[in-house]
Design a protein around this motif. Structure first.
Motif, PDB file in Angstrom:
ATOM      1  N   ALA A 441       5.371   0.185  -1.904  1.00 20.04           N
ATOM      2  CA  ALA A 441       7.440  -0.100  -1.108  1.00 20.04           C
ATOM      3  C   ALA A 441       7.443   1.262  -1.190  1.00 20.04           C
ATOM      4  O   ALA A 441       8.091   2.096  -0.560  1.00 20.04           O
ATOM      5  CB  ALA A 441       8.133  -0.592  -1.630  1.00 20.04           C
ATOM      6  N   LEU A 442       7.073   2.645  -2.414  1.00 22.29           N
ATOM      7  CA  LEU A 442       6.907   3.414  -2.351  1.00 22.29           C
ATOM      8  C   LEU A 442       6.359   4.315  -1.225  1.00 22.29           C
ATOM      9  O   LEU A 442       6.840   5.773  -0.177  1.00 22.29           O
ATOM     10  CB  LEU A 442       6.147   4.686  -3.533  1.00 22.29           C
ATOM     11  N   GLY A 443       5.438   4.261  -0.443  1.00 18.70           N
ATOM     12  CA  GLY A 443       4.560   4.663   0.438  1.00 18.70           C
ATOM     13  C   GLY A 443       5.787   5.107   2.243  1.00 18.70           C
ATOM     14  O   GLY A 443       5.536   5.257   2.552  1.00 18.70           O
ATOM     15  N   GLY A 444       6.614   4.025   2.337  1.00 19.60           N
ATOM     16  CA  GLY A 444       8.001   3.920   3.001  1.00 19.60           C
ATOM     17  C   GLY A 444       9.297   4.589   3.029  1.00 19.60           C
ATOM     18  O   GLY A 444      10.276   4.480   3.958  1.00 19.60           O
ATOM     19  N   TYR A 445       8.742   5.836   2.020  1.00 20.46           N
ATOM     20  CA  TYR A 445      10.171   6.450   1.592  1.00 20.46           C
ATOM     21  C   TYR A 445      10.959   7.263   2.727  1.00 20.46           C
ATOM     22  O   TYR A 445      11.888   7.608   2.928  1.00 20.46           O
ATOM     23  CB  TYR A 445       9.831   7.757   0.332  1.00 20.46           C
ATOM     24  N   THR A 446       9.370   8.174   3.095  1.00 23.23           N
ATOM     25  CA  THR A 446      10.185   8.444   4.461  1.00 23.23           C
ATOM     26  C   THR A 446       9.995   8.080   5.611  1.00 23.23           C
ATOM     27  O   THR A 446      10.859   8.608   6.574  1.00 23.23           O
ATOM     28  CB  THR A 446       8.483   9.791   5.138  1.00 23.23           C
ATOM     29  N   LEU A 467      11.578  -3.005   4.257  1.00 23.86           N
ATOM     30  CA  LEU A 467      10.217  -1.918   3.161  1.00 23.86           C
ATOM     31  C   LEU A 467       9.576  -2.745   3.225  1.00 23.86           C
ATOM     32  O   LEU A 467       8.670  -2.182   2.726  1.00 23.86           O
ATOM     33  CB  LEU A 467      11.328  -1.158   2.331  1.00 23.86           C
ATOM     34  N   PHE A 468      10.246  -3.994   2.210  1.00 29.86           N
ATOM     35  CA  PHE A 468       9.263  -4.910   1.236  1.00 29.86           C
ATOM     36  C   PHE A 468       8.537  -5.625   2.196  1.00 29.86           C
ATOM     37  O   PHE A 468       7.300  -6.140   2.182  1.00 29.86           O
ATOM     38  CB  PHE A 468       9.762  -5.621   0.556  1.00 29.86           C
ATOM     39  N   LEU A 469       8.770  -6.139   3.471  1.00 32.31           N
ATOM     40  CA  LEU A 469       8.274  -6.645   4.275  1.00 32.31           C
ATOM     41  C   LEU A 469       6.955  -5.555   4.811  1.00 32.31           C
ATOM     42  O   LEU A 469       5.555  -6.181   5.031  1.00 32.31           O
ATOM     43  CB  LEU A 469       9.445  -6.825   6.084  1.00 32.31           C
ATOM     44  N   GLU A 470       7.261  -4.455   4.888  1.00 32.97           N
ATOM     45  CA  GLU A 470       6.150  -3.306   5.979  1.00 32.97           C
ATOM     46  C   GLU A 470       4.976  -3.324   4.502  1.00 32.97           C
ATOM     47  O   GLU A 470       3.904  -3.515   4.711  1.00 32.97           O
ATOM     48  CB  GLU A 470       6.640  -1.827   6.019  1.00 32.97           C
ATOM     49  N   ALA A 471       5.265  -3.484   3.349  1.00 36.74           N
ATOM     50  CA  ALA A 471       4.630  -3.118   2.110  1.00 36.74           C
ATOM     51  C   ALA A 471       3.964  -4.448   1.742  1.00 36.74           C
ATOM     52  O   ALA A 471       2.784  -4.776   2.015  1.00 36.74           O
ATOM     53  CB  ALA A 471       5.394  -3.062   0.307  1.00 36.74           C
TER      54      ALA A 471
END
Length: 592
Positions: A441-446, A467-471
């Motif tokens: 989820a850290l990768g979705g920061y931007t 974010l967690f759905l994307e992770a």
């Protein structure tokens, strides 16, 4: 409600019931000081334990809060509640100035700098006539809340502990958020965080200011509880005491701030009575004992005492796994995809010199959308240096890097990441104490926006679900969906490298750069990684693959650039590269 929340509710009830119980006034006084110390220590948990920025100067911010409100309330009759507001403004202003000076330092210079400005603020408070010099300020008014005068220790107890527990909840909420993950990423070095688009300096400043604000609040409470202040309460030695409490309790744990403050206060009181009886006479024997205790804890329990209590709690009150409540969340926005064949990356005569050593010498190549390009070469060929020049980790000595038609050379890596270029690392960089899901989820920061206040007030939950759905989607994409709740530090090297790829994919990149992803992997792990990369290629992902294992990349790449001694040796298809005598010479040391 999970078991942890039930236990917290029971703790709140116990704290609330304490002043109503027939306990000695000394107990209430000690609990008040424990609460005051814990508020300051919470700031050190965030600043030192989580962000990795060691500070010996928190006592100075406690002093700023105490002296500002004390002076305004005694000299001008200002309400202590307005005094708190002014103290916050003063403290934040001073913290921002000090942060701009000290937080760009690293290594031992940072803690030394915090000592110096801590001493400076202490001597400033001690030598100002209007602050009473070393005598301080007396006859500070107490507090009143809705007409209720907080005159006794028991009445003040409720306010101190309400603020202390609220601060603990706020810090815990912050750490379980987008901003919290960014602050956690500071402790592992800034390279990975910057590659995810995080401004590490900005988050250092945020952690520094939040810690200063907590210390200021503690100082304000201290001044109006004690009804008197003097500089001795805010000296460098007191700053060391706060850090001691935090380390003893557990420098990385929210509740370690409370356990460290409680243990230190109780020990201090008991040792001041017992040690003179044992050794005779009066002396600061407790300082010697505290020093021995600190050395023992650093050696045998470097994480502090609270983690041991937490393990006991986990046996009796195991935490529930994070509820998968993001299934109905909407997907994060995606960037526009490049058209097949579009020129994505154009590396033009890039050069890097370290003094007289030329590590990369006028290397050029390009990548088009939908291609996988291999950047190969033996160890020391300059592959990773070239990779770091492209991604902004290292500045160019000369040359240009163009990405999707725009010049990105000279830009910091976080800006390049925001444009759609994402990377992994030769040596896996992750946050081992966080789960696989949280690391990815850290990768979705931007792709998200919630800040500190939204996290503390829990206004970020919908974005967190997205974010967690994307992770989870990216972990499923690479075959790791069953490991989302595993601690990242428990992963073997192969799954850890796959997790890094999932984190990079979570940024929604137009170009994925993999730095020696097969390094250190066993044969079956390489096969699994190869399958993942083939799947990504089939989905249209563009990849720059830096490797020294020629066999691994031959079936994956469209074109290969081979480097030797910092120069480009050859560029061609896998078949052309395999047939090249120059490549055989580079790898085997002979053309025959």
């Amino acid at each position: 409600m999970d078991k942890r929340r039930i236990s917290f509710a029971l703790l709140v009830l116990a704290v609330a019931a304490m002043p109503l119980a027939p306990v000695p006034e000394l107990w209430i006084t000690n609990l008040n000081y424990i609460g005051l110390y814990a508020i300051t220590c919470l700031g050190l948990v965030l600043l030192t334990g989580v962000a990795g920025l060691t500070s010996f100067g928190q006592a100075a911010f406690v002093g700023l809060g105490a002296y500002t409100s004390a002076y305004l309330s005694t000299a001008y009759g200002l309400s202590p509640w307005l005094g708190l507001l002014v103290a916050m403004v003063v403290t934040v202003s001073v913290a921002l100035v000090l942060a701009s000076i000290t937080l760009r330092m690293s290594g031992h210079y940072l803690p030394l700098a915090t000592m110096m400005w801590g001493l400076s603020l202490y001597y400033a408070m001690s030598n100002m006539d209007f602050l009473g010099k070393y005598d301080g300020i007396l006859n500070i008014p107490g507090l009143s809340l809705f007409g209720w005068r907080l005159g006794s220790g028991r009445s003040f107890y409720a306010l101190i502990w309400l603020i202390a527990l609220a601060a603990a909840v706020g810090v815990a909420r912050l750490l379980d958020s987008r901003a919290g993950r960014a602050i956690r990423a500071l402790n592992g070095g800034v390279t990975m965080a910057e590659a995810m688009g995080i401004s590490t300096y900005r988050y250092k400043v945020k952690a520094f200011v939040i810690a200063a604000m907590l210390a200021c609040t503690s100082g304000w409470l201290f001044a109006h509880y004690q009804r008197a202040v003097n500089p001795s309460s805010f000296s460098l030695s007191k700053g060391i005491d706060y850090l001691f409490m935090t380390v003893v309790g557990g420098v990385g744990s929210v509740w370690g701030a409370f356990s460290g403050a409680a243990l230190t206060k109780i020990l201090e009181d008991q040792l001041q009575v017992l040690l003179p009886r044992l050794f005779g006479g009066n002396g600061n024997y407790e300082l010697i004992v505290f020093g021995i205790i600190l050395v023992a804890i650093l050696k045998y329990a470097p994480l502090g005492l609270w983690p041991y209590a937490e393990r006991w709690l986990q046996r009796h009150l195991p935490p529930d796994r994070r509820h998968r409540d993001w299934g109905s969340a909407t997907a994060l926005e995606t960037r526009s995809k490049p058209t097949p064949g579009e020129l994505l990356l154009d590396v033009r005569s890039v050069r890097k010199q370290f003094g007289g050593l030329v590590a990369v010498n006028d290397v050029s190549f390009s990548i088009r959308a939908g291609e996988i390009i291999g950047l190969l070469g033996p160890n020391g060929a300059g592959k990773s240096t070239t990779f770091n020049l492209i991604t902004g980790v290292l500045p160019l000595s000369s040359g240009d890097v163009m990405f999707r038609g725009a010049k990105v050379s000279g830009q910091p890596s976080r800006e390049i990441a925001r444009r759609g270029m994402s990377r992994t690392f030769q040596h896996v960089k992750m946050l081992p104490e966080m789960t696989v899901l949280e690391n990815v989820a850290l990768g979705g920061y931007t792709r998200s926006h919630a800040g500190v206040m939204q996290a503390v007030l829990r206004l970020d939950r919908e974005e967190e679900r997205r974010l967690f759905l994307e992770a989870e989607r990216q972990l499923e994409r690479i075959g790791m969906k069953d490991q989302i709740h595993e601690l990242a530090g428990n992963l073997a090297l192969g799954p850890a490298r796959l997790m890094e790829i999932a984190r990079a994919l979570c940024t929604d990149p137009a170009l994925l750069l993999l730095d020696e992803p097969a390094a250190g992997l066993r044969h079956k792990e390489k096969q699994a990684l190869g399958q993942v990369l083939r799947q990504l290629k089939a989905e249209g992902m563009s990849i720059l693959l830096v490797e020294h294992d020629m066999e691994f990349v031959m079936s994956l790449t469209d074109r290969i650039v081979v480097m030797e001694f910092g120069t480009k040796l050859i560029e061609g298809t896998p078949a052309e590269v395999q047939a090249s005598p120059a490549v055989r010479a580079a790898y085997l040391g002979t053309e025959h």
